[in-house]
Design a protein around this motif. Structure first.
Motif, short mmCIF file in Angstrom:
data_model
loop_
_atom_site.label_atom_id
_atom_site.label_comp_id
_atom_site.label_asym_id
_atom_site.label_seq_id
_atom_site.Cartn_x
_atom_site.Cartn_y
_atom_site.Cartn_z
N ASP A 220 -25.71 5.63 -11.84
CA ASP A 220 -26.76 6.32 -11.22
C ASP A 220 -26.35 6.39 -9.30
N LEU A 221 -24.34 5.54 -9.54
CA LEU A 221 -24.40 5.11 -8.22
C LEU A 221 -23.11 6.55 -8.17
N VAL A 222 -22.86 7.17 -6.76
CA VAL A 222 -21.81 8.01 -6.76
C VAL A 222 -20.25 7.48 -6.29
N ASP A 223 -19.58 7.85 -7.29
CA ASP A 223 -18.17 7.78 -6.73
C ASP A 223 -18.09 7.75 -5.28
N ASP A 224 -17.15 6.82 -4.23
CA ASP A 224 -16.93 7.37 -3.90
C ASP A 224 -14.56 6.45 -4.03
N SER A 225 -14.20 8.12 -3.61
CA SER A 225 -13.19 7.97 -4.31
C SER A 225 -12.04 7.37 -2.25
N SER A 226 -12.95 7.44 -1.21
CA SER A 226 -11.96 6.73 -0.63
C SER A 226 -12.12 4.64 -1.19
N LEU A 227 -13.59 4.07 -1.04
CA LEU A 227 -13.63 3.26 -1.66
C LEU A 227 -12.23 2.26 -2.46
N VAL A 228 -11.75 2.84 -3.56
CA VAL A 228 -10.60 3.04 -4.57
C VAL A 228 -10.03 3.38 -3.98
N LEU A 229 -9.05 3.97 -2.61
CA LEU A 229 -8.60 4.60 -2.38
C LEU A 229 -7.77 3.43 -1.26
N SER A 230 -9.06 3.28 -0.70
CA SER A 230 -8.95 1.79 0.01
C SER A 230 -8.49 0.41 -1.28
N ALA A 231 -9.18 0.42 -1.92
CA ALA A 231 -8.72 -1.28 -2.96
C ALA A 231 -7.46 -0.58 -3.56
N LEU A 232 -7.12 0.58 -3.21
CA LEU A 232 -5.72 0.63 -4.00
C LEU A 232 -4.87 0.11 -3.31
N VAL A 233 -4.84 0.62 -2.30
CA VAL A 233 -3.73 -0.38 -0.65
C VAL A 233 -3.57 -2.24 -0.52
N THR A 234 -5.18 -2.05 -0.64
CA THR A 234 -5.26 -3.57 -0.27
C THR A 234 -4.40 -4.12 -1.47
N VAL A 235 -4.78 -3.94 -2.46
CA VAL A 235 -4.31 -4.73 -3.59
C VAL A 235 -2.59 -4.13 -3.95
N THR A 236 -2.39 -3.24 -3.60
CA THR A 236 -1.02 -3.45 -2.93
C THR A 236 -0.58 -4.13 -2.27
N ASP A 237 -1.00 -3.97 -1.16
CA ASP A 237 -0.68 -5.03 -0.01
C ASP A 237 -0.73 -6.52 0.18
N ILE A 238 -1.75 -6.67 -1.29
CA ILE A 238 -1.43 -8.27 -1.24
C ILE A 238 0.09 -9.01 -2.44
N LEU A 239 -0.30 -7.69 -3.09
CA LEU A 239 1.04 -7.93 -4.08
C LEU A 239 2.08 -8.06 -3.24
N GLY A 240 2.41 -7.15 -2.21
CA GLY A 240 3.37 -6.82 -2.36
C GLY A 240 3.95 -7.99 -0.58
N SER A 241 2.83 -8.49 0.01
CA SER A 241 3.00 -9.64 1.16
C SER A 241 3.46 -10.72 0.30
N ILE A 242 2.98 -10.65 -0.95
CA ILE A 242 3.40 -12.21 -1.63
C ILE A 242 4.10 -12.57 -1.82
N LEU A 243 4.55 -11.23 -3.08
CA LEU A 243 5.51 -11.22 -3.67
C LEU A 243 6.61 -11.67 -2.51
N GLY A 244 7.16 -10.99 -1.80
CA GLY A 244 7.84 -10.93 -0.53
C GLY A 244 8.33 -12.16 0.02
N VAL A 245 7.35 -12.98 -0.58
CA VAL A 245 8.35 -14.94 -0.43
C VAL A 245 9.15 -15.16 -1.34
N ASP A 246 10.24 -15.99 -0.92
CA ASP A 246 11.28 -16.14 -1.36
C ASP A 246 10.92 -17.79 -2.04
#
Length: 433
Positions: A220-246
């Motif tokens: 019943d819920l209407v998909d909002d692609s902006s939420l999905v896109l925001s989640a994609l950017v956030t998850v890649t930011d999480i991984l990119g930030s943490i993996l940047g530590v040596d």
């Protein structure tokens, strides 16, 4: 009874929210956090160890509790005031003050609670508990096609923890990894595989994918692609930030993600899709004339940083970057700088330098990513050395100025006046006559 105890926590938080008593809510969440922290720090007797494992799991998988906490991350009054300010053009200065105006003691303790559970390896349980207020048994894992607002809030909380981890790691050596760092190697790997799976699930939004599965399931819920896109950017930011530590741990994580997940391949494909779209929109324009939206800058930078940090001192991922083929989109006819129509992920990464003039952050991370992809890897270096230039771009400004750009067989660029070319052509025609 664990379920009864958890329902009591929910009741207390809801009561504090209804009475708009943020201090009371802060006290309740602080008590819950300290209870979990106390259990996880004690190693006295078998019963204590059992409680230390069961209680955090029950809290993390309790949909009603996690939903209630996230929905009250910021007070309703603060949200209302923010909406009023956003409609008042005279308050633009207040809008730039950032999240500090939204941050109170309840928000602080909710952040600490979520952070503690994530360090214990409970991020997947919390994420999937959202929306499951009936606490039903979770079905088998299947690709996600939607993201709930509470899930986005949770991911943004984790992004904040990732940024804190990076900053603290520069000053301290014993900083705990924010995603499963207190749960052991096996659980930590599972948590990062979960984040990699989220990137795979959310990436189709770049092609207009999410939403079709939801319609087939009769949701019943209407998909909002902006939420999905925001989640994609956030998850890649999480991984990119943490993996940047040596660190030795991150060296193992990079290899794990390369070996056990398709994170690098999916990220490269996403980068290729965005690059193709931008190439199509900017066809015939000079690089410095290309303008990227804020969203495009964030997404490009996030993906480039993740690829670069995955390749840092990891030859397996460097090689994977070279051997991963990235098909071009149907609407964009791409010929690589290698002189053929088959491109790999390294080609795509190099292509992103075209847009570096539009975004300083992208330029910086582009340089770092290319360095990490080529460092101590002779095959990648040889592939780049074999790249050749393609046809030059003849912009409208150059045409108007009467200048033609030429490229010889050796890739050398030269300029000539259009008038002189026309005179030579006329002379040849006269000689033939």
């Amino acid at each position: 009874d664990a379920a009864k105890v958890e329902s009591n926590w929910v009741d207390m938080i809801i009561s504090a929210a209804k009475s708009d008593n943020r201090e009371a809510m802060a006290a309740v969440v602080a008590a819950l956090h300290n209870c979990i922290a106390s259990l996880s720090s004690k190693q006295i007797g078998r019963e204590t160890n059992k409680a230390a494992e069961i209680f955090p799991k029950n809290v993390s998988s309790n949909g009603m509790l996690i939903n209630t906490v996230l929905r009250n991350f910021v007070s309703a009054k603060t949200i209302t005031n923010s909406l009023k300010k956003s409609n008042d053009t005279k308050n633009t200065k207040n809008q730039e003050t950032g999240e500090d105006g939204h941050w109170d003691s309840a928000t602080e303790w909710i952040q600490l609670l979520l952070s503690k559970l994530a360090k214990l390896g409970m991020l997947p349980q919390m994420f999937f508990a959202i929306g499951n207020t009936a606490n039903e048994e979770q079905p088998a894992r299947k690709p996600l096609c939607k993201v709930l607002p509470e899930q986005n809030v949770l991911l943004h909380c984790m992004a904040r923890e990732a940024d804190s981890f990076v900053m603290e790691h520069g000053s301290f050596t014993d900083v705990v990894n924010p995603i499963g760092g207190e749960a052991g190697t096996s659980v930590l790997n599972e948590n990062y595989s979960f984040l990699a799976d989220l990137v795979t699930d959310f990436s189709p939004v770049l092609e207009g994918g999410p939403g079709t599965q939801q319609e087939r399931d009769g949701d019943d819920l209407v998909d909002d692609s902006s939420l999905v896109l925001s989640a994609l950017v956030t998850v890649t930011d999480i991984l990119g930030s943490i993996l940047g530590v040596d660190s030795p741990l991150n060296n193992r994580l990079r290899l794990h993600l390369g070996n056990e997940t398709t994170l690098l391949q999916v990220t490269a494909k996403s980068l290729g899709i965005i690059s193709d779209d931008l190439a199509e929109m900017s066809r015939g324009r000079r690089a410095r004339d290309i303008r990227l939206s804020t969203q495009e800058q964030q997404l490009l930078t996030s993906l480039v940083r993740l690829i670069g940090n995955l390749c840092y001192e990891c030859q397996y991922n460097q090689d994977l970057l070279r051997t991963t083929l990235v098909p071009s989109s149907e609407k964009c006819d791409v010929t690589t700088t290698a002189g053929n129509d088959t491109r790999n992920a390294l080609h795509v990464l190099l292509t992103c330098t075209t847009y570096a003039t539009s975004c300083f952050t992208l330029r910086e991370w582009g340089v770092i990513a290319i360095r990490n992809a080529l460092q101590d890897n002779s095959r990648n270096q040889a592939m780049v050395a074999e790249l050749v230039a393609q046809d030059p771009v003849q912009s409208a400004d150059l045409e108007h100025a009467g200048i033609r750009v030429k490229l010889d067989s050796k890739g050398k660029v030269s300029l000539s006046k259009i008038d002189e070319e026309q005179e030579k052509i006329a002379e040849v025609v006269d000689e033939d006559d």
